[in-house]
Write a protein that holds these residues in place. Structure first.
Motif: not given
Length: 410
Positions: A246-256
């Motif tokens: 899930w946090n890898q998916a969150t990172n996709l949002v964090i990095t645009g």
């Protein structure tokens, strides 16, 4: 609800009548392993170590679905830990009924938990035959839509204010080379995404009829059919999201790289570790911007019986500490979750947490699925959602199977 000053919360002292004179090691098992989660766990460990005891960290990677069977196997197999995480609800009920969990009623009464813990359902969730068996530590709501402001800027469209606007912006995101919806491959994530859409699409009244009243006609009705159709649309938006955690998916949002993610408020911890600012770098929409409410999910710690008087003292000290003002403030600021007591003020909270605090204070609350359905029903529908999101199963077929699962536990 009376939220006092942040400074007072930090300065307040808490009587710990169960403090141990000698240092005692306690292994604490949990599934908090991401950057934001690890920062929050460190606050619990620091507070416990400050008592002279020793927190022995027993983190289990892979999320609750992986960790819970391991935890339960150890407890039932005669190798119990000192404390272990479970979600609010019925996950530990059979262990309690089997006499394997420590009774914390004396701690709860000494610390006045019934007067301090809000909403009362959190304590009720771990009360069996009038006795209390857990220490709630936070409130987590999974029904949030997290948006990358940069992704929408790159796509040349405004940041959405609700779910419908998000879906409408998907073509522009795709044209800009973005993944519209980030979704990891852990089973619980697809189930969470479906649950998050339920109230947004079907509405609160339908949600209550299905989950509280167990109205199977409502479950099979047209409003829930709309939810499954929306889930099929969301499945297309997440088609190019190939990450696992899930946090890898969150990172996709964090990095645009992705426009948004349906995820619980624990995502805030990841944004914080990345140095992102709520309202500036990212936008959060509780209830997907459609119905602002919180489900009172979250985490609690249970304490397996160890037949060791010194360890039992340390267990009770840790339980009291987890509910104390200081620890509630320090832990939840890092975790992104809300406190389980109404007499602390998180003045240092970011804009997203403040949204959650307002909803909590307004009382727009519903129980989680773990609280209203048996573990068997929850697992059946989790498996169904995994199959639905990873296949071409029609929304009509998924809807029919979902209702059948609910009927088995209604």
């Amino acid at each position: 609800m009376n939220f006092r000053s942040f400074a007072a919360a930090l300065a307040a002292t808490v009587a710990l009548p169960f403090a141990s004179a000698n240092a005692t090691e306690l292994e604490v098992t949990h599934w908090w392993t991401s950057g934001g989660e690890a920062a929050a766990v460190a606050e619990l460990a620091k507070a416990f170590d400050a008592t002279g005891n020793k927190w022995v960290d027993g983190a289990i990677a892979g999320g609750g679905g992986t960790a819970r069977p391991i935890m339960i196997s150890r407890i039932t197999g005669g190798d119990p830990m000192g404390a272990t995480q479970f979600n609010h609800g019925q996950q530990a009920l059979e262990l309690v009924e089997a006499g394997l969990m420590l009774d914390l009623t004396d701690v709860a009464e000494a610390e006045g938990w019934k007067e301090k813990i809000f909403p009362p359902s959190l304590l009720e969730a771990c009360t069996v035959d009038g006795r209390i068996y857990c220490a709630p530590v936070n409130i987590h709501s999974p029904e949030w839509l997290w948006l990358s402001n940069q992704a929408f800027a790159d796509a040349g469209v405004p940041v959405p204010t609700n779910w419908d606007e998000f879906v409408a912006a998907a073509p522009a995101l795709e044209k800009a080379g973005k993944i519209p919806l980030a979704l990891g491959n852990q089973p619980w994530q697809s189930n969470l995404a479906f649950g998050a859409m339920t109230v947004a699409v079907a509405g609160m009244d339908v949600w209550k009829k299905v989950n509280i009243e167990k109205d199977m006609d409502a479950a099979a009705g047209p409003e829930m059919a709309k939810v499954f159709a929306a889930a099929a649309d969301a499945r297309k938006l997440a088609a190019k999201s190939t990450v696992q955690d899930w946090n890898q998916a969150t990172n996709l949002v964090i990095t645009g790289q992705a426009g948004g993610q349906l995820m619980g408020d624990w995502a805030q911890g990841e944004f914080a570790v990345a140095g992102k600012v709520a309202g500036q770098d990212y936008t959060c929409l509780p209830g997907l911007g459609v119905n602002e409410y919180l489900s009172t999910g979250g985490d609690a710690f249970y304490f397996p019986k160890l037949n060791d008087p010194e360890k039992e003292k340390a267990q009770k000290e840790l339980a009291a500490l987890m509910v104390s003002k200081e620890v509630q403030v320090a832990f939840n600021l890092k975790k992104g979750s809300l406190p389980i007591r109404g007499d602390v003020d998180l003045s240092a909270a970011n804009d997203c947490m403040k949204k959650g605090l307002k909803i909590l204070a307004d009382g727009n609350l519903v129980p989680t699925g773990d609280m209203v359905w048996s573990p068997d029903v929850v697992k059946q529908n989790e498996d169904l959602m995994v199959e639905f999101w990873k296949s071409d199963m029609s929304p009509e077929e998924a809807h029919k199977k979902w209702v059948e699962n609910l009927k088995s536990g209604a």
